[in-house]
Write an enzyme that holds these catalytic residues in place. Structure first.
Site, short mmCIF file in Angstrom:
data_model
loop_
_atom_site.label_atom_id
_atom_site.label_comp_id
_atom_site.label_asym_id
_atom_site.label_seq_id
_atom_site.Cartn_x
_atom_site.Cartn_y
_atom_site.Cartn_z
N GLN B 200 4.61 -4.45 3.77
CA GLN B 200 4.55 -3.02 4.10
C GLN B 200 5.47 -2.81 5.29
O GLN B 200 5.08 -3.06 6.43
CB GLN B 200 3.11 -2.62 4.41
N ALA B 241 -3.86 6.54 2.88
CA ALA B 241 -3.21 5.31 2.43
C ALA B 241 -1.69 5.38 2.56
O ALA B 241 -1.14 6.40 2.97
CB ALA B 241 -3.62 5.02 0.99
N HIS B 242 -1.04 4.29 2.21
CA HIS B 242 0.42 4.19 2.39
C HIS B 242 1.18 5.21 1.54
O HIS B 242 0.83 5.49 0.41
CB HIS B 242 0.93 2.78 2.10
N ASN B 243 2.23 5.75 2.16
CA ASN B 243 3.16 6.67 1.50
C ASN B 243 2.53 8.01 1.12
O ASN B 243 3.14 8.79 0.39
CB ASN B 243 3.79 6.02 0.25
N SER B 261 0.49 7.04 -2.07
CA SER B 261 1.60 7.83 -2.63
C SER B 261 1.19 9.21 -3.12
O SER B 261 2.00 9.90 -3.74
CB SER B 261 2.31 7.07 -3.77
#
Lengths: 344, 344, 344
Positions: B200, B241-243, B261
């Site tokens: 990441q 969460a990520h993105n 995402s």
């Protein structure tokens, strides 16, 4: 922690049979006992473990007669089960309160007041005008903001954060990462679509004998106080919003969130992942099942609630059963439609 | 914090009636006012509290005529309610921004850059190449990783952790225990059943005027950035969460989790304990009820979603009503079956 | 972190085409590439980005023939996609393990043992008899209680708290704010309605290659151990209660809570906001959908569960469909009733 067999036998008023030099470091179940462990044998269903256990010491009833060879030292007492319970309590007390003194570096405001027996871990921060009773244990990385008061015999584990102006009672335990006094979540919508924070100028009051789990958060009141009454027990990851009051001896399990200005009665039992809307009252002795969504007040004491949106437990259980029967109900409707068609 | 009646009267352009030596430490509702508190009386429904309150100071309208004895000092203003609102804002600003200077011990990388008015609490950690604007307030135990930038007038409360490479805007407030920039949860399954972490290497970008609640977590992007746009307000215990991208002025309540995402539009209002799958888009001005499970994109702006799995609010409400009627529906099917049998 | 094109080309055994003095600070997608970024181009669908990207360096296949002008330096390799994956892994490894040495002030008990390559961030706390393997990275504000052991190549990010007596394996990553070893939530009701804490004298054992997300909490066992087996991956905000065992390579998403003494098999995949009652076993290879409430054991391996209360996935999906059809079912019942009335 390390104890000798003699120390333990002394606490339990027991009689040692075997090597009295053995060291005890932990308490364990007899089926899991390893070197350095002390176990107990009360129910003879477990007797065979005595002859195979690697535990250093086993507490047994005074009248117990071993039938085979064993390696452990025995401590003979009147009631092995009760003796072990006493030992658990003593052990926990000793472990939890064993630390004392001020480790360096730590930050202790010169006008903070504290009683005997203080433990202040390294990197703990004690702000201005903080008052702490006797025997307070503050683990490393704990932050106590200005004007906070903490009662006697309270333990704050590593990394607890108490914002300025909050009050913590006596005999409380607050676990690592818990946050007390963060701003309530209140925002006024503005004409341009943005939000303006509503100042949160109240505090949090935590009464005596309250336990708070790891990473639980308790927001300060907008004005006045968010209150946890005496004997409240909170698990981990709980959210208590601004101006909430949780009644005496109410127990709440992890991940439950209580929205702003809701008040909860005494002796309620609230399971995990429950959500509650704001500005309602929950009657005393209410029980709430896991993942329940409480959308309105619970007025009758002793009610059990379940489901999202919540209804009374026994009604909800019926609904759950009927939901599972939906394919059957649908088939029965189709069968009726077929017969109806045949009739006409 | 402690203020004199004169200081407050000066801020409010008010006139003092009574003891002008009184000290003010807190703001309170008139029905809860205690010594050291300042309250207001606007709605005459609350007038009787004036004659019994222990509050030190009460703000009243200039034309108010007391009918009985009272102990508080009065501050006379044109509009007591508005004056109190102003005072709340001023008080919050003063309390929140009162700290300045660098407490010791703290860790400030020699190549960190900062503006006027910095507060760096004891045990705060500022890594290499960190850039901080003016009037930044960093409370104790806060960790700012290498290469982080923080805009002016931003407050990071005790124990906030910002991983390396993240960007924080101006006029942000981040509450205790919030984590910005932890690794996204991405793992590639391996032939032997184990998982390999997907690196990441992105970051988190937090724009201006964003508020983040206690113990909320915002993961860094796998590549690129996880983004909170201007004016986003996050409550406690939220998982971003990520993105993920959260649009301008969107408000999210506690325990809600947004999967990787997913992008959320502007001015959405998302209640507590909501879950969202990854890789979807939520249109602007979407409202989502508590405990809702969003399983697919919301395409139309201004939609209200409810339930798990979610559907449109008005459809879901009908379903909720019918679920409660399942026992009745079942009884009606049984009645029909009985009659059908009689007919044949 | 800053690398030169030469360093990267050397790692990838690639050939440089263009300015070989460029500096690389980050990895990015070619459509998002900015100055200081390295990207890759493999799928020619993205070729047009090469001619417009601001990225400093782009990895391309050796046989790639540019059709227009571009500004980036190219690195030519046999397989651009694979090369970029290798670079991601290398980059993550370098970034995560770049820190070493002992920053001051930190607290390292004189009888703590550690191997080569230790990073001990400022304000980290290492208690008595702590044992750490080689290449352990302890970020600032981390607390390691007495008698904890930590395997080699394990990273503990800022503010992690490990209570006394817990064991952490090798190649683990624990993110900021995670708590390991807080007391299990166990209370015995007393005759007066209050609760007495049941001493929690066990510990937590975390095996090798376990990843734990930010602000996740893992409670110590009442007696014995709460265990995360090898290869377990936990997201943020997870609650693992006392005496839980999570099997090898099981993956759990954020906000999920596992109640006390529940054991989970190997290679399970558990989504977010799932709740599980205590004292049950979940068979290996179970899949559990988001927001599911598991109320009893899952006995058959490879089962997929969904809903609250949970049932098997394919049954639950049928119920979800029929719930949406409830208005239709009700209408059909009414129609039948009408017809029945006409008939009689």
């Amino acid at each position: 922690m390390e104890f000798t067999v003699q120390q333990v036998a002394h606490i339990l008023k027991g009689e040692i049979k075997g090597d009295n030099q053995k060291k005890i470091r932990n308490l364990a179940k007899i089926q899991e006992g390893q070197e350095g462990d002390i176990c107990f044998l009360s129910n003879l269903k477990y007797e065979h473990f005595l002859y195979t256990t690697a535990a250093s010491v086993v507490i047994v009833n005074r009248d117990f007669e071993p039938k085979k060879e064993y390696l452990a030292t025995l401590i003979l007492v009147d009631d092995a089960y009760t003796a072990f319970s006493i030992l658990l309590d003593e052990y926990a007390k000793i472990v939890n309160f064993s630390k004392s003194g001020i480790e360096q570096p730590s930050y202790l405001s010169p006008n903070a007041i504290y009683g005997e027996g203080l433990y202040l871990g390294a990197f703990a921060y004690i702000g201005n005008n903080v008052k702490m009773g006797e025997n307070v244990k503050i683990y490393p990385h704990t932050y106590i903001g200005d004007n906070v008061s903490i009662g006697s015999n309270t333990i704050l584990y590593a990394g607890v954060k108490i914002y300025a102006g909050c009050q913590i009672g006596s005999y409380c335990t607050i676990h690592a990462g818990a946050i007390v006094g963060s701003d309530g979540f209140g925002f006024a919508p503005q004409p341009d679509g943005s939000y303006k924070a509503i100042p949160q100028v109240g505090n949090v009051i935590i009464k005596d004998r309250v336990d708070i789990g790891a990473n639980t958060t308790i927001d300060r009141a907008m004005m006045g106080s968010t209150i946890l009454e005496e004997g409240v027990k909170l698990d981990n990851h709980i959210q208590i919003a601004h101006n909430v009051v949780v009644g005496k001896n109410t127990v709440i399990a992890s991940h439950t969130g209580i929205s702003g200005s809701t008040t909860i009665g005494e002796n309620c039992v609230i399971a995990g992942q429950v959500g509650m809307v704001g500005h309602i009252h929950i009657a005393s002795r209410t029980t709430i099942g896991a993942q329940t969504g409480i959308t309105k007040a619970v007025e009758k004491e002793g009610t059990t609630m379940l489901g999202s949106p919540a209804m009374e437990h026994k009604d909800q259980l019926k609904i759950f059963v009927l939901m599972r029967k939906l394919p059957d109900l649908k088939a029965r409707i189709e069968e009726l439609e077929k017969k109806m068609k045949e009739l006409r």
